[in-house]
Design a protein around this motif. Structure first.
Motif, PDB file in Angstrom:
ATOM      1  N   ALA A 182      61.128 -64.099  -0.294  1.00  0.00           N
ATOM      2  CA  ALA A 182      62.146 -64.658   0.601  1.00  0.00           C
ATOM      3  C   ALA A 182      63.479 -63.966   0.359  1.00  0.00           C
ATOM      4  O   ALA A 182      63.861 -63.712  -0.782  1.00  0.00           O
ATOM      5  CB  ALA A 182      62.294 -66.155   0.371  1.00  0.00           C
ATOM      6  N   THR A 183      64.168 -63.650   1.424  1.00  0.00           N
ATOM      7  CA  THR A 183      65.504 -63.064   1.344  1.00  0.00           C
ATOM      8  C   THR A 183      66.535 -64.172   1.517  1.00  0.00           C
ATOM      9  O   THR A 183      66.326 -65.113   2.279  1.00  0.00           O
ATOM     10  CB  THR A 183      65.686 -62.007   2.455  1.00  0.00           C
ATOM     11  OG1 THR A 183      64.785 -60.935   2.222  1.00  0.00           O
ATOM     12  CG2 THR A 183      67.111 -61.464   2.459  1.00  0.00           C
ATOM     13  N   GLY A 184      67.647 -64.061   0.797  1.00  0.00           N
ATOM     14  CA  GLY A 184      68.683 -65.077   0.892  1.00  0.00           C
ATOM     15  C   GLY A 184      69.647 -64.818   2.031  1.00  0.00           C
ATOM     16  O   GLY A 184      70.104 -63.684   2.234  1.00  0.00           O
ATOM     17  N   TYR A 185      69.939 -65.864   2.778  1.00  0.00           N
ATOM     18  CA  TYR A 185      70.866 -65.773   3.903  1.00  0.00           C
ATOM     19  C   TYR A 185      71.982 -66.810   3.758  1.00  0.00           C
ATOM     20  O   TYR A 185      71.845 -67.792   3.034  1.00  0.00           O
ATOM     21  CB  TYR A 185      70.137 -66.025   5.229  1.00  0.00           C
ATOM     22  CG  TYR A 185      69.008 -65.064   5.507  1.00  0.00           C
ATOM     23  CD1 TYR A 185      69.251 -63.832   6.101  1.00  0.00           C
ATOM     24  CD2 TYR A 185      67.702 -65.399   5.171  1.00  0.00           C
ATOM     25  CE1 TYR A 185      68.211 -62.942   6.353  1.00  0.00           C
ATOM     26  CE2 TYR A 185      66.651 -64.523   5.419  1.00  0.00           C
ATOM     27  CZ  TYR A 185      66.915 -63.297   6.010  1.00  0.00           C
ATOM     28  OH  TYR A 185      65.881 -62.424   6.254  1.00  0.00           O
ATOM     29  N   GLU A 186      73.061 -66.580   4.481  1.00  0.00           N
ATOM     30  CA  GLU A 186      74.150 -67.538   4.535  1.00  0.00           C
ATOM     31  C   GLU A 186      74.534 -67.767   5.987  1.00  0.00           C
ATOM     32  O   GLU A 186      74.436 -66.854   6.819  1.00  0.00           O
ATOM     33  CB  GLU A 186      75.363 -67.045   3.734  1.00  0.00           C
ATOM     34  CG  GLU A 186      75.085 -66.965   2.242  1.00  0.00           C
ATOM     35  CD  GLU A 186      76.292 -66.496   1.443  1.00  0.00           C
ATOM     36  OE1 GLU A 186      77.320 -66.165   2.074  1.00  0.00           O
ATOM     37  OE2 GLU A 186      76.196 -66.454   0.208  1.00  0.00           O
TER      38      GLU A 186
ATOM     39  N   GLU B 147      75.156 -68.049  13.497  1.00  0.00           N
ATOM     40  CA  GLU B 147      74.282 -66.966  13.073  1.00  0.00           C
ATOM     41  C   GLU B 147      74.085 -67.015  11.564  1.00  0.00           C
ATOM     42  O   GLU B 147      74.801 -67.698  10.835  1.00  0.00           O
ATOM     43  CB  GLU B 147      74.892 -65.618  13.465  1.00  0.00           C
ATOM     44  CG  GLU B 147      75.136 -65.472  14.969  1.00  0.00           C
ATOM     45  CD  GLU B 147      75.862 -64.182  15.293  1.00  0.00           C
ATOM     46  OE1 GLU B 147      76.382 -63.533  14.347  1.00  0.00           O
ATOM     47  OE2 GLU B 147      75.924 -63.824  16.482  1.00  0.00           O
ATOM     48  N   PHE B 148      73.087 -66.272  11.112  1.00  0.00           N
ATOM     49  CA  PHE B 148      72.873 -66.086   9.685  1.00  0.00           C
ATOM     50  C   PHE B 148      73.166 -64.629   9.335  1.00  0.00           C
ATOM     51  O   PHE B 148      72.919 -63.726  10.129  1.00  0.00           O
ATOM     52  CB  PHE B 148      71.428 -66.427   9.290  1.00  0.00           C
ATOM     53  CG  PHE B 148      71.151 -67.897   9.258  1.00  0.00           C
ATOM     54  CD1 PHE B 148      71.502 -68.655   8.160  1.00  0.00           C
ATOM     55  CD2 PHE B 148      70.549 -68.536  10.330  1.00  0.00           C
ATOM     56  CE1 PHE B 148      71.264 -70.018   8.121  1.00  0.00           C
ATOM     57  CE2 PHE B 148      70.296 -69.893  10.311  1.00  0.00           C
ATOM     58  CZ  PHE B 148      70.654 -70.636   9.199  1.00  0.00           C
ATOM     59  N   ILE B 149      73.706 -64.436   8.143  1.00  0.00           N
ATOM     60  CA  ILE B 149      73.949 -63.089   7.644  1.00  0.00           C
ATOM     61  C   ILE B 149      73.299 -62.959   6.268  1.00  0.00           C
ATOM     62  O   ILE B 149      72.994 -63.957   5.616  1.00  0.00           O
ATOM     63  CB  ILE B 149      75.457 -62.786   7.531  1.00  0.00           C
ATOM     64  CG1 ILE B 149      76.137 -63.788   6.586  1.00  0.00           C
ATOM     65  CG2 ILE B 149      76.119 -62.789   8.896  1.00  0.00           C
ATOM     66  CD1 ILE B 149      77.603 -63.474   6.314  1.00  0.00           C
ATOM     67  N   ASN B 150      73.044 -61.728   5.854  1.00  0.00           N
ATOM     68  CA  ASN B 150      72.495 -61.509   4.519  1.00  0.00           C
ATOM     69  C   ASN B 150      73.500 -61.968   3.471  1.00  0.00           C
ATOM     70  O   ASN B 150      74.702 -61.725   3.594  1.00  0.00           O
ATOM     71  CB  ASN B 150      72.188 -60.024   4.306  1.00  0.00           C
ATOM     72  CG  ASN B 150      71.008 -59.556   5.135  1.00  0.00           C
ATOM     73  OD1 ASN B 150      69.988 -60.236   5.209  1.00  0.00           O
ATOM     74  ND2 ASN B 150      71.140 -58.411   5.772  1.00  0.00           N
ATOM     75  N   SER B 151      73.011 -62.631   2.447  1.00  0.00           N
ATOM     76  CA  SER B 151      73.905 -63.063   1.367  1.00  0.00           C
ATOM     77  C   SER B 151      74.375 -61.839   0.579  1.00  0.00           C
ATOM     78  O   SER B 151      73.697 -60.801   0.552  1.00  0.00           O
ATOM     79  CB  SER B 151      73.181 -64.027   0.436  1.00  0.00           C
ATOM     80  OG  SER B 151      72.057 -63.404  -0.152  1.00  0.00           O
TER      81      SER B 151
END
Length: 454
Positions: A99-103, A108-112
């Motif tokens: 799993a990749t972490g997002y914020e 929208e979601f962006i990469n952490s």
């Protein structure tokens, strides 16, 4: 393991995330970052969560065993329990279904932000699955990992941490609210958070039930979800999570314009199906500001101020947008209001100085008589699982809320105090007999009342 050593917490160091978190370190190299710092308190006197303490524990494991921390985890825990989907995380390794972490960023979601896994180390560089954590949970009812002597110690409350919860050896031990009732249940639990992820585990010994929540979108309300799940499995009423109104507002603004957006917000701000959240509204405003929609951002920040008129941060953000638009008079007015609400708002103070305003009268210290400070000492229950403990050291009041470290609270007046680190205010309130009977916490636009229980 009990967070009572007083070792300064490296994740709280100024500019840690900007300057250190992306770089690889050996355990010995990173320990040098805090090894010569003064302790925050005499060891054993109090609790204050410290990632540095767990970093040191991992380093000690390596020194004593002659093996790496990762090797010891595999040898002593993962392999014996058959935890095949757990391990020490390496950014370079390819893991199936990782799993990749997002914020969240508005709608929208962006990469952490990147975090080198040598930094969390023994304080949080592991990956796992719900199924593997269940294997671990079940092993904790046996002596597969530790003898009974040490298993008893492992879960034994060591020191009061916050409210009704005590901290044991890496665990919170106390009572968790069930659903939206006043009932509670004895649990052993812990939460966690790292860039793009947050987690919660809750073990109920009465029926050996286990709740594990692993989230990869940052700050999901896992505590609320846990309480609702406890309500479901205990046949109690529970709260459904609400849709954030800020997300709906952004969609309306993007498709129909700001006037329709403002009308939509005013129509739905009291709708019980929506959650009006100060931080979500603030993020929506900044997303618009970052897209060069300054006019729209100003209106969203203005709505946020209207919804949370006691929030220093809401006025701060509104002032920033006004300043960007060229309205310095409006910016000064709202930055001033931000400092009046929280004299610890350093950003607002700096911006006022930049705008040519003398802030000395806004930031002067207020002295409260010692006897009055003493009357505020005690434990205040805001919810069954959330309490604030007020202590006095010399002429300084300190507060510790459930799940948070001890912080200084600074006087704004005889009965109102503020906390610099979290932008919160506390107001103490007399009962009908003239004694201090409760307090009100103002934070993130919310008002929470707590009765004095100790």
């Amino acid at each position: 393991m009990t967070h009572t050593a007083g070792v300064p917490n490296y994740t709280a160091f100024p500019k840690f995330f900007e300057e250190d978190s992306r770089n690889p370190y050996t355990p010995e190299e990173f320990t040098e970052k805090f090894q010569d710092m003064e302790l925050e308190f005499t060891p054993g006197e109090m609790f204050n969560y410290s990632n540095s303490g767990y970093f040191l524990l991992g380093f000690l494991v390596e020194k004593i065993s002659g093996k790496t921390y990762e090797e010891m985890l595999e040898e002593k825990i993962f392999l014996p329990l058959g935890m095949k989907e757990s391990g020490f995380d390496h950014h370079s390794a390819i893991l199936k279904n990782r799993a990749t972490g997002y914020e969240k960023n508005g709608n929208e979601f962006i990469n952490s932000p990147y975090l080198d896994m040598s930094i969390p180390y023994a304080a949080g560089s592991l990956y796992s699955t719900v199924e593997d954590l269940y294997l671990w949970d079940q092993a904790l009812y046996t002596n597969k990992l530790l003898s009974q002597k040490y298993m008893d110690m492992y879960f034994k409350p060591f020191i009061p941490a916050f409210g009704s919860f005590h901290y044991a050896y890496g665990w919170m031990v106390g009572n968790e609210a069930i659903g939206n009732t006043t009932d509670s249940i004895a649990v052993i639990s812990h939460g966690g958070g790292i860039n793009g992820f947050n987690t919660q585990i809750s073990r109920s010994l009465s029926d050996k039930s286990l709740i594990v929540l692993l989230n990869n979108t940052g700050g999901a309300p896992l505590g609320q979800i846990t309480q609702s799940i406890l309500g479901i499995i205990n046949n109690k009423s529970y709260n459904h999570l609400k849709a954030p109104l800020a997300s709906k507002l952004l969609k309306v603004i993007e498709t129909k314009g700001i006037d329709e957006g403002v009308a939509y917000f005013k129509k739905n701000k009291d709708n019980k199906d929506f959650d009006v959240n100060e931080n979500d509204m603030n993020n929506a405003g900044y997303q618009l500001l970052g897209s060069d929609k300054t006019k729209e951002a100003i209106q969203v920040f203005k709505l946020n101020v209207g919804a949370y008129p006691k929030s220093s941060n809401a006025y701060d953000s509104y002032a920033e947008a006004l300043m960007i638009s060229g309205d310095n008079k409006g910016a000064i007015e709202n930055y001033t209001k931000a400092v009046e609400l929280n004299p610890g708002n350093q950003n607002a103070i700096d911006m006022l100085t930049k705008l040519g305003v003398d802030t000395s009268n806004l930031t002067k210290e207020f002295e409260v008589p010692g006897a009055l400070l003493e009357s505020y000492v005690g434990v205040y229950e805001l919810m069954p699982t959330f309490k604030i403990t007020i202590i006095k050291e010399g002429n300084q009041l300190k507060a510790q809320a459930t799940g948070q470290p001890i912080m200084d609270i600074l006087a704004k007046s005889n009965d109102t105090f503020y906390i610099k680190e979290v932008g919160a205010q506390i107001q103490f309130i007399n009962d009908e007999n003239g004694n201090i009977g409760s307090l009100t916490l103002f934070q993130n636009g919310q008002e929470m009342n707590g009765k004095k229980v100790e």
